[in-house]
Design an enzyme around this catalytic site. Structure first.
Site, PDB file in Angstrom:
ATOM      1  N   PRO A 108       0.822  -1.219   0.000  1.00 50.48           N
ATOM      2  CA  PRO A 108       0.000   0.000   0.000  1.00 50.48           C
ATOM      3  C   PRO A 108       0.853   1.265   0.000  1.00 50.48           C
ATOM      4  O   PRO A 108       0.358   2.328  -0.366  1.00 50.48           O
ATOM      5  CB  PRO A 108      -0.810  -0.093   1.292  1.00 50.48           C
ATOM      6  CG  PRO A 108      -0.636  -1.473   1.815  1.00 50.48           C
ATOM      7  CD  PRO A 108       0.594  -2.045   1.197  1.00 50.48           C
ATOM      8  N   GLU A 135       1.102  -7.216   8.717  1.00 47.16           N
ATOM      9  CA  GLU A 135       1.363  -5.779   8.548  1.00 47.16           C
ATOM     10  C   GLU A 135       2.394  -5.499   7.465  1.00 47.16           C
ATOM     11  O   GLU A 135       2.644  -4.345   7.118  1.00 47.16           O
ATOM     12  CB  GLU A 135       1.784  -5.137   9.872  1.00 47.16           C
ATOM     13  CG  GLU A 135       0.664  -5.094  10.910  1.00 47.16           C
ATOM     14  CD  GLU A 135      -0.637  -4.527  10.346  1.00 47.16           C
ATOM     15  OE1 GLU A 135      -0.627  -3.380   9.877  1.00 47.16           O
ATOM     16  OE2 GLU A 135      -1.656  -5.242  10.372  1.00 47.16           O
ATOM     17  N   ARG A 173      -0.774  -9.784 -20.871  1.00 49.12           N
ATOM     18  CA  ARG A 173      -1.514  -9.480 -22.101  1.00 49.12           C
ATOM     19  C   ARG A 173      -0.748  -8.570 -23.038  1.00 49.12           C
ATOM     20  O   ARG A 173      -1.104  -8.436 -24.203  1.00 49.12           O
ATOM     21  CB  ARG A 173      -2.904  -8.943 -21.795  1.00 49.12           C
ATOM     22  CG  ARG A 173      -2.942  -7.645 -21.048  1.00 49.12           C
ATOM     23  CD  ARG A 173      -4.292  -7.444 -20.378  1.00 49.12           C
ATOM     24  NE  ARG A 173      -5.396  -7.607 -21.312  1.00 49.12           N
ATOM     25  CZ  ARG A 173      -5.688  -6.748 -22.291  1.00 49.12           C
ATOM     26  NH1 ARG A 173      -4.968  -5.654 -22.441  1.00 49.12           N
ATOM     27  NH2 ARG A 173      -6.687  -6.971 -23.110  1.00 49.12           N
ATOM     28  N   ASP A 188      -4.884  -1.799 -30.443  1.00 51.75           N
ATOM     29  CA  ASP A 188      -4.205  -0.821 -31.291  1.00 51.75           C
ATOM     30  C   ASP A 188      -5.055   0.430 -31.488  1.00 51.75           C
ATOM     31  O   ASP A 188      -4.560   1.537 -31.432  1.00 51.75           O
ATOM     32  CB  ASP A 188      -3.884  -1.424 -32.673  1.00 51.75           C
ATOM     33  CG  ASP A 188      -2.725  -2.402 -32.594  1.00 51.75           C
ATOM     34  OD1 ASP A 188      -2.075  -2.456 -31.528  1.00 51.75           O
ATOM     35  OD2 ASP A 188      -2.493  -3.109 -33.577  1.00 51.75           O
TER      36      ASP A 188
HETATM   37  C1  9D3 Z   1      -5.125  -2.866   8.308  1.00 55.48           C
HETATM   38  C2  9D3 Z   1      -3.654  -2.904   8.149  1.00 55.48           C
HETATM   39  N1  9D3 Z   1      -3.129  -1.553   7.902  1.00 55.48           N
HETATM   40  C3  9D3 Z   1      -2.752  -0.983   9.199  1.00 55.48           C
HETATM   41  C4  9D3 Z   1      -3.036   0.451   9.250  1.00 55.48           C
HETATM   42  C5  9D3 Z   1      -1.993  -1.523   6.990  1.00 55.48           C
HETATM   43  C6  9D3 Z   1      -2.026  -2.525   5.909  1.00 55.48           C
HETATM   44  C7  9D3 Z   1      -1.149  -3.578   5.923  1.00 55.48           C
HETATM   45  C8  9D3 Z   1      -1.181  -4.534   4.914  1.00 55.48           C
HETATM   46  C9  9D3 Z   1      -2.936  -2.412   4.872  1.00 55.48           C
HETATM   47  C10 9D3 Z   1      -2.968  -3.375   3.858  1.00 55.48           C
HETATM   48  C11 9D3 Z   1      -2.109  -4.419   3.892  1.00 55.48           C
HETATM   49  C12 9D3 Z   1      -2.137  -5.458   2.825  1.00 55.48           C
HETATM   50  N2  9D3 Z   1      -2.135  -4.857   1.493  1.00 55.48           N
HETATM   51  C13 9D3 Z   1      -1.252  -5.200   0.564  1.00 55.48           C
HETATM   52  O1  9D3 Z   1      -0.421  -6.046   0.802  1.00 55.48           O
HETATM   53  C14 9D3 Z   1      -1.268  -4.497  -0.716  1.00 55.48           C
HETATM   54  C15 9D3 Z   1      -2.155  -3.506  -1.229  1.00 55.48           C
HETATM   55  C16 9D3 Z   1      -3.311  -2.878  -0.691  1.00 55.48           C
HETATM   56  O2  9D3 Z   1      -3.775  -3.140   0.421  1.00 55.48           O
HETATM   57  N3  9D3 Z   1      -3.928  -1.932  -1.456  1.00 55.48           N
HETATM   58  C17 9D3 Z   1      -3.506  -1.588  -2.710  1.00 55.48           C
HETATM   59  N4  9D3 Z   1      -2.439  -2.149  -3.248  1.00 55.48           N
HETATM   60  C18 9D3 Z   1      -1.785  -3.096  -2.510  1.00 55.48           C
HETATM   61  S1  9D3 Z   1      -0.403  -3.888  -2.999  1.00 55.48           S
HETATM   62  C19 9D3 Z   1      -0.278  -4.786  -1.628  1.00 55.48           C
END
Ligand code: 9D3
Length: 266
Positions: A108, A135, A173, A188
């Protein structure tokens, strides 16, 4: 002629020297495999344009409990993925092929994935997609092993697997030969125009849910093209205004928009 310089049609459909290899590091490797079994991506794999392999850190964890996570220093909720199982998994994945791999942590905190990024990744020989759970991973892994972090958008997922599946799909793709003729032609015709797609209709012409717009039945291909362009412009301005710089539109596009606005009474 070397396979590199071969450029006739025959070689384009048989020479897969430039196939991409994607390794996914995940506690749930089957998930990605399932997502990449059907449709365009499944066909790309069958054609040898894409190879995909999952690597489970659990298999590289040591000790009776095969731990892959532990509590965060400093306290707080949740768990953090341990360095050593991930380092061993990454080393095994890297060693499976001599080509250099771009290591991407799905996170994230990453830069947002865009089609421009997808095009860049699609040209590489190898990707290793690292999926976090809990986390996330110990920060020290990022500095030493990870080339970039990518997010697929501003919403909360439970882990990186769905995001990795998105990267696999979008990259697969774009491999030469992955799309059928029709899909390639459609791709295209929309490449680089940056607008949302126009509406589509098929049979029947008359239906309880409404009638197909007359212009699409007219057989007038110039009028149909203008209507579709107008629909794309209007939808993009209404739904995704950040995608269009109205001042930079060409004269024809500005006319189509003006005509639509006149017809709407504004
Ligand atoms: C509820 C957990 N959060 C604490 C404040 C942080 C958090 C940790 C791990 C939020 C999401 C995640 C897991 N997400 C991913 O591994 C992830 C992700 C996403 O959640 N949203 C958009 N792209 C991606 S890429 C990997």
């Amino acid at each position: 002629m070397t396979s590199e310089s071969a450029s006739n049609h025959e070689s384009r459909i048989t020479n897969h020297d430039d196939a991409i290899r994607i390794d996914v590091v995940s506690l749930f490797p089957d998930f990605i495999d399932q997502a990449a079994a059907v449709g365009v991506v499944g066909r790309a794999r069958e054609r040898g344009l894409l190879s995909l392999e999952g690597w489970n850190p659990r298999d590289y964890a040591t000790g009776n409990y095969r731990r892959v996570d532990d509590r965060p220093f400093g306290g707080g909720p949740g768990m953090v993925m341990l360095l050593d199982p991930l380092l061993a998994t990454l080393a095994a994945a890297r060693a499976a092929d001599p080509a250099p791999a771009r290591v991407i942590y799905m996170s994230p905190q990453g830069r947002p994935l865009t089609q421009a990024k997808v095009r860049e990744l699609a040209q590489l020989p190898r990707l290793i997609l690292l999926c976090g759970r809990y986390e996330g991973v110990d920060e020290r892994l990022l500095a030493s092993e990870v080339d970039e972090e990518l997010s697929i958008g501003d919403y909360v997922l439970s882990g990186g697997e769905l995001a990795a599946a998105v990267v696999v799909d979008a990259v697969a793709r774009l491999q030469d030969g992955a799309l059928g003729d029709v899909e390639s032609a459609v791709q295209d015709s929309f490449e680089g125009d940056g607008l949302l797609d126009c509406p589509h209709y098929t049979r029947p012409v008359e239906h309880a849910l409404g009638r197909v717009p007359d212009v699409l039945l007219s057989g007038n291909h110039a009028e149909i093209a203008k209507w579709r362009r107008q629909q794309s412009l209007v939808r993009t301005l209404e739904r995704r205004p950040e995608l269009v710089d109205e001042a930079a539109l060409g004269k024809a596009d500005r006319r189509l928009l003006a005509a639509w606005r006149a017809g709407q009474g504004d």
